[in-house]
Scaffold this motif. Structure first.
Motif, short mmCIF file in Angstrom:
data_model
loop_
_atom_site.label_atom_id
_atom_site.label_comp_id
_atom_site.label_asym_id
_atom_site.label_seq_id
_atom_site.Cartn_x
_atom_site.Cartn_y
_atom_site.Cartn_z
N LEU A 88 0.85 -1.30 -0.40
CA LEU A 88 -0.35 0.07 -0.05
C LEU A 88 0.50 0.95 0.27
O LEU A 88 2.09 1.43 0.63
CB LEU A 88 -1.10 0.30 0.97
CG LEU A 88 -1.84 -1.03 1.86
CD1 LEU A 88 -1.75 -1.62 3.44
CD2 LEU A 88 -2.92 -1.30 0.37
N THR A 107 -1.79 6.14 3.00
CA THR A 107 -3.05 5.79 2.48
C THR A 107 -3.63 5.17 3.20
O THR A 107 -5.41 5.09 3.10
CB THR A 107 -3.26 6.16 1.19
OG1 THR A 107 -2.58 5.03 1.48
CG2 THR A 107 -1.85 7.23 0.92
N THR A 108 -3.48 4.54 4.20
CA THR A 108 -4.84 2.41 4.82
C THR A 108 -4.37 3.01 6.14
O THR A 108 -3.02 3.10 6.31
CB THR A 108 -4.07 1.10 3.84
OG1 THR A 108 -4.41 1.61 2.74
CG2 THR A 108 -4.71 0.24 4.66
N GLN A 166 -9.43 3.94 6.05
CA GLN A 166 -9.95 4.00 4.90
C GLN A 166 -8.59 3.02 4.70
O GLN A 166 -7.56 2.63 5.44
CB GLN A 166 -8.72 5.27 5.04
CG GLN A 166 -8.46 5.19 3.13
CD GLN A 166 -8.70 6.96 3.13
OE1 GLN A 166 -9.38 7.79 2.92
NE2 GLN A 166 -7.33 7.26 1.87
N ASP A 204 -7.02 1.62 0.77
CA ASP A 204 -6.45 2.60 -0.83
C ASP A 204 -5.91 1.43 -1.35
O ASP A 204 -4.64 1.51 -1.00
CB ASP A 204 -5.44 4.04 0.18
CG ASP A 204 -5.48 4.83 -2.11
OD1 ASP A 204 -6.03 3.99 -2.95
OD2 ASP A 204 -4.79 5.72 -1.94
N ARG A 227 -5.52 1.78 -4.57
CA ARG A 227 -5.35 1.98 -6.14
C ARG A 227 -3.77 2.22 -6.40
O ARG A 227 -2.61 2.32 -5.36
CB ARG A 227 -5.19 4.00 -5.66
CG ARG A 227 -6.83 4.60 -6.11
CD ARG A 227 -6.96 5.98 -5.94
NE ARG A 227 -6.83 5.95 -4.23
CZ ARG A 227 -6.80 7.29 -4.02
NH1 ARG A 227 -6.94 8.62 -4.79
NH2 ARG A 227 -6.14 7.50 -3.03
N LYS A 263 -9.53 -3.80 -5.81
CA LYS A 263 -10.64 -3.32 -5.62
C LYS A 263 -11.07 -4.13 -5.36
O LYS A 263 -11.22 -5.14 -4.38
CB LYS A 263 -11.10 -2.77 -7.10
CG LYS A 263 -12.25 -3.74 -8.24
CD LYS A 263 -12.68 -3.31 -8.78
CE LYS A 263 -13.88 -4.39 -9.71
NZ LYS A 263 -14.63 -3.32 -10.70
N SER A 302 -15.13 4.47 -3.30
CA SER A 302 -14.90 5.83 -4.49
C SER A 302 -13.42 5.45 -5.48
O SER A 302 -12.95 4.11 -5.26
CB SER A 302 -14.28 7.12 -3.97
OG SER A 302 -13.02 7.24 -3.12
N ASP A 303 -13.23 5.86 -6.40
CA ASP A 303 -12.14 6.03 -7.37
C ASP A 303 -12.35 3.84 -7.85
O ASP A 303 -10.76 3.69 -7.50
CB ASP A 303 -10.86 5.66 -6.77
CG ASP A 303 -10.43 7.26 -6.24
OD1 ASP A 303 -11.01 7.84 -5.20
OD2 ASP A 303 -10.14 7.96 -7.09
N GLN A 342 -11.28 0.98 -5.24
CA GLN A 342 -9.78 0.59 -4.93
C GLN A 342 -10.26 1.24 -3.93
O GLN A 342 -9.34 1.63 -2.88
CB GLN A 342 -9.36 1.28 -6.09
CG GLN A 342 -9.15 0.27 -7.25
CD GLN A 342 -8.33 1.09 -7.57
OE1 GLN A 342 -7.98 1.69 -8.59
NE2 GLN A 342 -6.81 -0.03 -8.03
N LEU A 343 -10.79 2.71 -3.65
CA LEU A 343 -10.74 3.23 -2.32
C LEU A 343 -11.75 3.51 -1.31
O LEU A 343 -13.14 3.44 -1.90
CB LEU A 343 -10.92 5.12 -2.69
CG LEU A 343 -10.29 5.51 -1.29
CD1 LEU A 343 -9.14 5.42 -0.78
CD2 LEU A 343 -9.51 6.91 -1.90
N THR A 360 -13.83 4.67 2.07
CA THR A 360 -13.37 5.16 3.51
C THR A 360 -14.64 4.76 4.00
O THR A 360 -15.84 4.98 3.95
CB THR A 360 -13.51 6.55 3.14
OG1 THR A 360 -12.56 6.39 2.31
CG2 THR A 360 -13.27 7.56 4.32
#
Ligand SMILES: *[C@@H]1O[C@H](CO)[C@@H](O)[C@H](O)[C@H]1NC(C)=O
Ligand SMILES: *[C@@H]1O[C@H](CO)[C@@H](O)[C@H](O)[C@H]1NC(C)=O
Ligand SMILES: *[C@@H]1O[C@H](CO)[C@@H](O)[C@H](O)[C@H]1NC(C)=O
Ligand SMILES: *[C@@H]1O[C@H](CO)[C@@H](O)[C@H](O)[C@H]1NC(C)=O
Ligand SMILES: *[C@@H]1O[C@H](CO)[C@@H](O)[C@H](O)[C@H]1NC(C)=O
Ligand SMILES: *[C@@H]1O[C@H](CO)[C@@H](O)[C@H](O)[C@H]1NC(C)=O
Length: 389
Positions: free
Chosen positions: A239, A243-244, A318, A320, A322, A327, A341-342, A345-346, A348
């Motif tokens: 990751l 972000t995670t 979260q 992430d 990406r 996903k 979202s994304d 792949q993301l 929250t």
């Protein structure tokens, strides 16, 4: 005098009988072993790596062909009329000769049947014989498995039964079965399997190193980025830093929090994966929690209920994915709200309660191939596995 004439005549007669006996023996064995040849090229070169069985001298090209058919191992011959030389080779393909190639011709065996296997009508070769030869015709591309890379000498047309052809696989695939010529003249087909787990790297290269690798999502040709450690048999998804995370608070005992901090964010750099033949699951916190903490785990969070903790936010976590090629299949939480979202792949999640458990419903988290998303190949290795023969 008459005695000698008489006895010489007798001796010659015996010799003649013997000779014709030997001749008929030879022709009988030739009759039972049939072969056909097709013309290949004579290359002027000094570098010849082929295996020569024998060089004999025959007055006609036809006898050179017979000599090859008679010899069980012979698969090719080179006849040069200017010096009557007949060279017999153990393997097929073109012939290499340095210097003058004038008057030389090269022939490669296409079909051969041995003794009792020979049911071909006398003097006929081809389709009717193919089923009875004790060998396999060189397999031609496309192969049954598109990831197979042949490494055998493709100029050889016929292989003895029991031969294993050498092959390798395209990057991120490894060879799993022997490509064997079976006794009935058919091939055991080669199979390249996609790398899915770090432990399978052992079958590619026994001394793989720690790092990020490009593997395939099970059952697909879709890339997924994984992290392998030499100290762990697990496969991880790497990751991006920071972000995670999972936000945690002191509503639960500090002993279940990292470094006994009272509240804050915990960041994750990898997710351990459980990979089956069809699916990829995150395998760590979401299903098994050793404590009652709602954090600080992947896919878990708890709201801050401690007035002394300076972070006033609700609990959030979260994930992430990406850049990884993976996903989420959207899931619901036991309590709270998850927003995807994304391209999923993301994720929250917001968990605005300090008592209720905020995590996905058990066994609903599944990672899917994220087609059409950017994959970050920086510092990744596409493993090239060892060949098999
Ligand atoms: C074979 O090649 C050599 C050099 O590689 C050349 O000198 C010679 O003339 C060639 N012979 C023929 C018959 O082509
Ligand atoms: C090759 O085929 C022959 C006859 O068909 C058989 O006797 C022999 O055992 C086979 N050899 C192997 C290695 O399969
Ligand atoms: C070829 O592969 C077969 C099947 O895996 C194996 O039994 C045999 O020993 C191999 N032959 C050689 C010469 O390696
Ligand atoms: C050849 O033998 C294999 C078993 O070794 C068998 O599965 C296959 O069907 C046979 N093929 C033919 C054409 O007889
Ligand atoms: C968490 O907070 C609630 C109320 O704010 C309290 O009732 C509960 O006992 C707390 N749980 C723990 C483990 O301290
Ligand atoms: C890639 O590897 C190099 C050398 O190990 C390192 O300096 C660099 O930061 C890495 N880049 C990324 C994006 O991980």
């Amino acid at each position: 005098m008459a005695f000698w004439v008489k006895h010489t005549a007798l001796f010659v007669a015996i010799l003649f009988v013997l000779q014709s006996y030997v001749r008929s023996e030879i022709s009988r064995s030739i009759d039972q072993r049939k072969a056909s040849y097709s013309k290949s090229s004579v290359v002027n070169n000094t570098d010849d790596t082929s295996r020569v069985l024998e060089t004999v001298y025959t007055s006609r090209k036809m006898d050179c062909s017979r000599a090859c058919t008679e010899k069980a191992d012979c698969e090719r011959y080179l006849y040069c009329s200017h010096d009557s030389s007949c060279k017999l080779y153990q393997d097929g393909g073109d012939c290499v000769r340095s210097g003058d190639t004038t008057g030389c011709s090269c022939y490669t065996q296409t079909i051969r049947c041995e003794d009792s296997d020979c049911t071909c009508p006398s003097g006929q070769y081809g389709e009717g014989c193919e089923a009875t030869i004790s060998g396999c015709i060189t397999p031609a591309s496309p192969y049954s498995d598109e990831h197979v890379i042949p490494e055998f000498d493709q100029s050889v047309r016929l292989w003895r039964n029991g031969t294993n052809l050498t092959y390798s696989c395209s990057p991120s695939y490894y060879p799993t079965v022997d490509w064997t010529c079976k006794a009935n003249g058919t091939w055991q087909e080669p199979v390249c399997k996609a790398l899915r787990k770090c432990t399978e790297l052992n079958q590619c290269n026994p001394v793989y190193s720690e790092g990020k690798y490009v593997f395939k999502y099970p059952g697909t040709d879709h890339d997924m980025i994984v992290q392998c450690f030499t100290t762990s048999g697990w496969t991880y998804v790497p990751l991006s830093p920071y972000t995670t995370f999972s936000y945690y608070s002191t509503n639960y005992s500090a002993s279940c929090h990292p470094k006994q901090y009272t509240c804050g964010y915990r960041y994750f750099t990898v997710i351990p994966l459980l990979i089956t033949s069809t699916n990829v699951y995150p395998w760590g916190d979401p299903f098994f929690s050793m404590t009652d903490c709602d954090g600080p785990s992947l896919y878990r969070a708890g709201k801050n209920c401690d007035p002394e903790c300076e972070i006033p936010e609700p609990g959030i976590f979260q994930i992430d994915l990406r850049g990884t090629g993976l996903k989420h299949k959207p899931f619901t939480l036991v309590y709270g709200q998850a927003v995807f979202s994304d391209n999923e792949q993301l994720v929250t999640a917001s968990c605005d309660d300090c008592i209720k458990v905020c995590r996905p419903v058990a066994f609903t988290v599944l990672l899917l191939p994220a087609y059409g998303t950017d994959i970050d190949y920086t510092n990744t290795t596409r493993p090239v596995c060892l060949s098999r023969s």
